[in-house]
Design a protein around this motif. Structure first.
Motif, PDB file in Angstrom:
ATOM      1  N   ASP A 179      -4.819 -14.595  17.526  1.00  0.00           N
ATOM      2  CA  ASP A 179      -5.244 -13.644  16.498  1.00  0.00           C
ATOM      3  C   ASP A 179      -4.317 -12.432  16.459  1.00  0.00           C
ATOM      4  OD1 ASP A 179      -7.386 -15.223  15.747  1.00  0.00           O
ATOM      5  OD2 ASP A 179      -8.847 -14.128  16.946  1.00  0.00           O
ATOM      6  N   ARG A 180      -4.001 -11.906  17.638  1.00  0.00           N
ATOM      7  CA  ARG A 180      -3.151 -10.711  17.701  1.00  0.00           C
ATOM      8  C   ARG A 180      -1.738 -11.008  17.214  1.00  0.00           C
ATOM      9  NH1 ARG A 180      -6.429  -9.767  22.405  1.00  0.00           N
ATOM     10  NH2 ARG A 180      -5.054 -11.086  23.651  1.00  0.00           N
ATOM     11  N   LEU A 181      -1.163 -12.096  17.738  1.00  0.00           N
ATOM     12  CA  LEU A 181       0.214 -12.417  17.371  1.00  0.00           C
ATOM     13  C   LEU A 181       0.321 -12.821  15.912  1.00  0.00           C
ATOM     14  CD1 LEU A 181       3.163 -12.807  18.161  1.00  0.00           C
ATOM     15  CD2 LEU A 181       2.569 -15.106  18.998  1.00  0.00           C
ATOM     16  N   SER A 182      -0.648 -13.569  15.419  1.00  0.00           N
ATOM     17  CA  SER A 182      -0.626 -13.990  14.022  1.00  0.00           C
ATOM     18  C   SER A 182      -0.618 -12.789  13.093  1.00  0.00           C
ATOM     19  CB  SER A 182      -1.834 -14.879  13.728  1.00  0.00           C
ATOM     20  OG  SER A 182      -1.850 -15.268  12.366  1.00  0.00           O
ATOM     21  N   GLN A 183      -1.440 -11.796  13.392  1.00  0.00           N
ATOM     22  CA  GLN A 183      -1.489 -10.614  12.538  1.00  0.00           C
ATOM     23  C   GLN A 183      -0.148  -9.892  12.508  1.00  0.00           C
ATOM     24  OE1 GLN A 183      -4.376  -9.732  10.629  1.00  0.00           O
ATOM     25  NE2 GLN A 183      -2.625  -8.731   9.638  1.00  0.00           N
ATOM     26  N   VAL A 184       0.498  -9.816  13.683  1.00  0.00           N
ATOM     27  CA  VAL A 184       1.807  -9.170  13.759  1.00  0.00           C
ATOM     28  C   VAL A 184       2.833  -9.936  12.937  1.00  0.00           C
ATOM     29  CG1 VAL A 184       3.708  -8.618  15.335  1.00  0.00           C
ATOM     30  CG2 VAL A 184       1.356  -8.090  15.996  1.00  0.00           C
ATOM     31  N   LEU A 185       2.852 -11.270  13.078  1.00  0.00           N
ATOM     32  CA  LEU A 185       3.823 -12.082  12.341  1.00  0.00           C
ATOM     33  C   LEU A 185       3.575 -12.029  10.847  1.00  0.00           C
ATOM     34  CD1 LEU A 185       4.044 -15.298  14.584  1.00  0.00           C
ATOM     35  CD2 LEU A 185       5.525 -13.281  14.610  1.00  0.00           C
ATOM     36  N   LEU A 186       2.319 -12.112  10.447  1.00  0.00           N
ATOM     37  CA  LEU A 186       2.001 -12.086   9.016  1.00  0.00           C
ATOM     38  C   LEU A 186       2.319 -10.724   8.409  1.00  0.00           C
ATOM     39  CD1 LEU A 186      -1.344 -14.097   9.067  1.00  0.00           C
ATOM     40  CD2 LEU A 186       0.843 -14.869   8.146  1.00  0.00           C
ATOM     41  N   ASP A 187       2.059  -9.654   9.144  1.00  0.00           N
ATOM     42  CA  ASP A 187       2.408  -8.327   8.643  1.00  0.00           C
ATOM     43  C   ASP A 187       3.922  -8.207   8.460  1.00  0.00           C
ATOM     44  OD1 ASP A 187      -0.224  -7.574   8.609  1.00  0.00           O
ATOM     45  OD2 ASP A 187      -0.134  -6.364  10.446  1.00  0.00           O
ATOM     46  N   ASP A 220      -0.193 -24.093  12.805  1.00  0.00           N
ATOM     47  CA  ASP A 220      -0.718 -23.694  11.503  1.00  0.00           C
ATOM     48  C   ASP A 220      -1.646 -22.478  11.554  1.00  0.00           C
ATOM     49  OD1 ASP A 220      -2.547 -25.265  12.851  1.00  0.00           O
ATOM     50  OD2 ASP A 220      -2.992 -26.594  11.170  1.00  0.00           O
ATOM     51  N   LEU A 221      -2.444 -22.344  12.605  1.00  0.00           N
ATOM     52  CA  LEU A 221      -3.303 -21.161  12.691  1.00  0.00           C
ATOM     53  C   LEU A 221      -2.467 -19.901  12.888  1.00  0.00           C
ATOM     54  CD1 LEU A 221      -6.235 -20.166  12.656  1.00  0.00           C
ATOM     55  CD2 LEU A 221      -6.224 -20.336  15.152  1.00  0.00           C
ATOM     56  N   LEU A 222      -1.421 -19.994  13.688  1.00  0.00           N
ATOM     57  CA  LEU A 222      -0.553 -18.850  13.924  1.00  0.00           C
ATOM     58  C   LEU A 222       0.095 -18.379  12.625  1.00  0.00           C
ATOM     59  CD1 LEU A 222       0.703 -16.994  16.113  1.00  0.00           C
ATOM     60  CD2 LEU A 222       2.586 -18.642  16.261  1.00  0.00           C
ATOM     61  N   ARG A 223       0.449 -19.316  11.767  1.00  0.00           N
ATOM     62  CA  ARG A 223       1.113 -18.975  10.501  1.00  0.00           C
ATOM     63  C   ARG A 223       0.137 -18.569   9.402  1.00  0.00           C
ATOM     64  NH1 ARG A 223       3.558 -23.886  11.798  1.00  0.00           N
ATOM     65  NH2 ARG A 223       2.395 -24.931  10.132  1.00  0.00           N
ATOM     66  N   GLY A 224      -1.156 -18.715   9.663  1.00  0.00           N
ATOM     67  CA  GLY A 224      -2.133 -18.432   8.621  1.00  0.00           C
ATOM     68  C   GLY A 224      -2.297 -19.566   7.635  1.00  0.00           C
ATOM     69  N   ASP A 225      -1.851 -20.776   8.014  1.00  0.00           N
ATOM     70  CA  ASP A 225      -1.945 -21.941   7.129  1.00  0.00           C
ATOM     71  C   ASP A 225      -3.222 -22.741   7.340  1.00  0.00           C
ATOM     72  OD1 ASP A 225       0.494 -21.382   5.988  1.00  0.00           O
ATOM     73  OD2 ASP A 225       1.628 -22.701   7.317  1.00  0.00           O
ATOM     74  N   ALA A 226      -4.056 -22.318   8.264  1.00  0.00           N
ATOM     75  CA  ALA A 226      -5.305 -23.025   8.541  1.00  0.00           C
ATOM     76  C   ALA A 226      -6.413 -22.007   8.747  1.00  0.00           C
ATOM     77  CB  ALA A 226      -5.160 -23.907   9.780  1.00  0.00           C
ATOM     78  N   SER A 248       7.301 -21.374  13.762  1.00  0.00           N
ATOM     79  CA  SER A 248       6.309 -20.702  12.930  1.00  0.00           C
ATOM     80  C   SER A 248       6.847 -19.374  12.405  1.00  0.00           C
ATOM     81  CB  SER A 248       5.015 -20.476  13.724  1.00  0.00           C
ATOM     82  OG  SER A 248       4.355 -21.706  13.977  1.00  0.00           O
ATOM     83  N   ALA A 249       7.528 -18.618  13.272  1.00  0.00           N
ATOM     84  CA  ALA A 249       8.070 -17.328  12.858  1.00  0.00           C
ATOM     85  C   ALA A 249       9.149 -17.497  11.794  1.00  0.00           C
ATOM     86  CB  ALA A 249       8.628 -16.582  14.069  1.00  0.00           C
ATOM     87  N   ARG A 250      10.030 -18.468  11.971  1.00  0.00           N
ATOM     88  CA  ARG A 250      11.079 -18.699  10.971  1.00  0.00           C
ATOM     89  C   ARG A 250      10.468 -19.160   9.652  1.00  0.00           C
ATOM     90  NH1 ARG A 250      14.564 -16.738   9.533  1.00  0.00           N
ATOM     91  NH2 ARG A 250      15.770 -18.475   8.694  1.00  0.00           N
ATOM     92  N   THR A 251       9.441 -19.979   9.715  1.00  0.00           N
ATOM     93  CA  THR A 251       8.765 -20.435   8.497  1.00  0.00           C
ATOM     94  C   THR A 251       8.200 -19.251   7.725  1.00  0.00           C
ATOM     95  OG1 THR A 251       8.248 -22.568   9.511  1.00  0.00           O
ATOM     96  CG2 THR A 251       6.921 -21.917   7.616  1.00  0.00           C
ATOM     97  N   LEU A 252       7.790 -18.214   8.457  1.00  0.00           N
ATOM     98  CA  LEU A 252       7.271 -17.006   7.823  1.00  0.00           C
ATOM     99  C   LEU A 252       8.376 -16.049   7.390  1.00  0.00           C
ATOM    100  CD1 LEU A 252       4.217 -16.304  10.152  1.00  0.00           C
ATOM    101  CD2 LEU A 252       4.128 -17.049   7.769  1.00  0.00           C
ATOM    102  N   GLY A 253       9.625 -16.400   7.677  1.00  0.00           N
ATOM    103  CA  GLY A 253      10.746 -15.592   7.215  1.00  0.00           C
ATOM    104  C   GLY A 253      11.274 -14.580   8.203  1.00  0.00           C
ATOM    105  N   LEU A 254      10.815 -14.605   9.443  1.00  0.00           N
ATOM    106  CA  LEU A 254      11.317 -13.675  10.442  1.00  0.00           C
ATOM    107  C   LEU A 254      12.633 -14.166  11.030  1.00  0.00           C
ATOM    108  CD1 LEU A 254       8.193 -13.040  10.261  1.00  0.00           C
ATOM    109  CD2 LEU A 254       8.387 -12.242  12.617  1.00  0.00           C
TER     110      LEU A 254
END
Length: 428
Positions: free
Chosen positions: A134-142, A48-54, A166-172
């Protein structure tokens, strides 16, 4: 009296500090961590932190104010490089030193590096620390906000699959590249590994099996893809390497403490109190190899519960409690709409053993001779049991809740459990 010193910035140190105070210890306690953060736990880093859900504070078992309120000193950004058990002294990379009365080594593990060309390209990530997240989450969210992005995950273990989910949930677009015949095959065997493969495939992840990455491709210092041994190219803007971890035993090595062999999983050898070969030095978490009264061999387990239980147990042992550590290994994962809890232990197999619902599975190393399933694999609502000579060695509940204590009872009983009893487990 010199302080009790806890070396490491993970959950084991946090639980040890908390337990020392809960048990009434009022002497000095110092936590030493090489990272710039208070001790934190890692499961949210791939979920959840990686996806920005927490929120970021989800990783901290104790908030930052706890340490000051309980008079626990935290030395952040301080790397311990030397340990002299005879002199009861720690030394640090900056040249400083600290005397201790008792010391806990809870230095965790580090990602296993992948020795192929291209790992130094921009866009290549490992995921172990909060800063990594933090680094990877920003890349995935961007990439998610832009509505495009391709990620290749090298490794089909827990971290790899959780990152892919997590990446697929974000649409990647996501591809998992694994050495096994099925994801998680060494841990779960063929049938249960196939369950996870099907879950990811249904959600649009490309799962490539029985192969290796031989090169990470790039242009203008940025990753563009991954090359496989047969020349196949997997296009990717982001690459995450998740090919396992190695215990951080360097401090124990320089101290001359006993270590376990690689055949037994490596790590620092401890006894049932989590004391090392020097009685005033203890180890807990990923780095500790602990004798198991249930499995008749030492186990080194890289999971949340081992750090939590181990930190608590070591703290009590440092205060004189001689009870042996007897917690069963436990871990969990959340991927898409699948939630899983696993308790017990079987050694790694080759991922090709047959499983069950009917006939006998092939014995795997350190293992089991059958996998018995209660519930529905097709619906992904089940409890699976790894069985040896009719005795339950481990169990996994998938989207079936509040079953772990019942599974634990079967493991600890040591009795031969009739197949029909196991198959009817979820209906009981």
């Amino acid at each position: 009296m010199e302080p009790i010193v806890l070396v490491g910035g993970g959950l084991a140190s946090a639980r040890a500090a908390e337990t020392l105070r809960d048990e009434g210890y009022d002497g000095d306690v110092v936590v030493v961590t090489a990272e710039p953060h208070h001790p934190y736990e890692r499961p949210p880093l791939s979920k959840d932190l990686l996806r920005g859900d927490a929120e970021r504070d989800v990783v901290f078992p104790l908030d930052g104010t706890w340490y000051g309120r309980h008079d626990v000193e935290v030395r952040r950004g301080t790397l311990a490089v030397g340990l002299d058990p005879a002199a009861h002294t720690l030394t640090f990379a900056d040249g400083g030193s600290l005397a201790y009365s008792r010391c806990l080594i809870a230095t965790g593990s580090s990602p296993r590096s992948l020795d192929i060309p291209g790992t130094d390209l921009g866009g290549v990530h490992y995921l172990r620390t909060l800063d990594d997240c933090d680094r990877l989450s920003q890349v995935l969210l961007d990439a998610s906000l832009e509505g495009s992005g391709r990620i290749a995950v090298i490794g089909d273990g827990w971290i790899g699959l959780e990152v892919a989910a997590s990446a697929r949930t974000l649409g990647l677009e996501a591809t998992v590249i694994g050495r096994g015949a099925v994801p998680l095959g060494r841990v779960l065997g063929a049938e249960m590994g196939e369950l996870f493969a099907g879950l990811h495939t249904e959600r649009g992840t490309r799962v490539i099996r029985n192969t290796d990455a031989v090169r990470i491709l790039g242009a203008d210092s940025r990753v563009t893809g991954v090359q496989l041994p047969d020349g196949t190219r997997v296009d990717a803007d982001i690459v995450v390497i998740g090919v396992g971890a190695t215990p951080n035993v360097g401090l124990a090595e320089v101290a001359g403490l006993d270590l376990r062999s690689g055949e037994l999983g490596g790590g620092i050898a401890v006894d049932g109190t989590l004391s090392t070969s020097h009685p005033d030095v203890f180890a807990a978490g990923d780095v500790a190899s602990i004798p198991s009264p249930h499995y008749g061999r030492p186990l080194r387990v890289e999971h949340w519960a081992g750090a939590s239980d181990g930190g608590t147990h070591a703290a009590r042992a440092m205060l004189g409690n001689r009870a042996p550590y007897d917690s069963l290994p436990f871990f969990y994962t959340d991927q898409y709409d699948l939630g899983m809890e696993y308790i017990g232990w079987v050694g790694p197999g080759d991922g090709t053993g047959s499983g069950s619902g009917g006939g006998q599975g092939r014995v795997t190393r350190d293992g089991y001779d059958d996998v018995v399933v209660a519930g529905s694999v097709a619906k992904r609502e089940l409890v699976a049991f790894w069985v040896l000579d009719g005795r339950v060695r481990a169990g996994m509940a998938v989207n079936v809740w509040e079953q772990v204590d019942r599974i634990k009872e079967l493991i600890l009983s040591g009795r031969q459990v009739p197949r029909e009893e196991l198959e009817g487990f979820t209906a009981a």
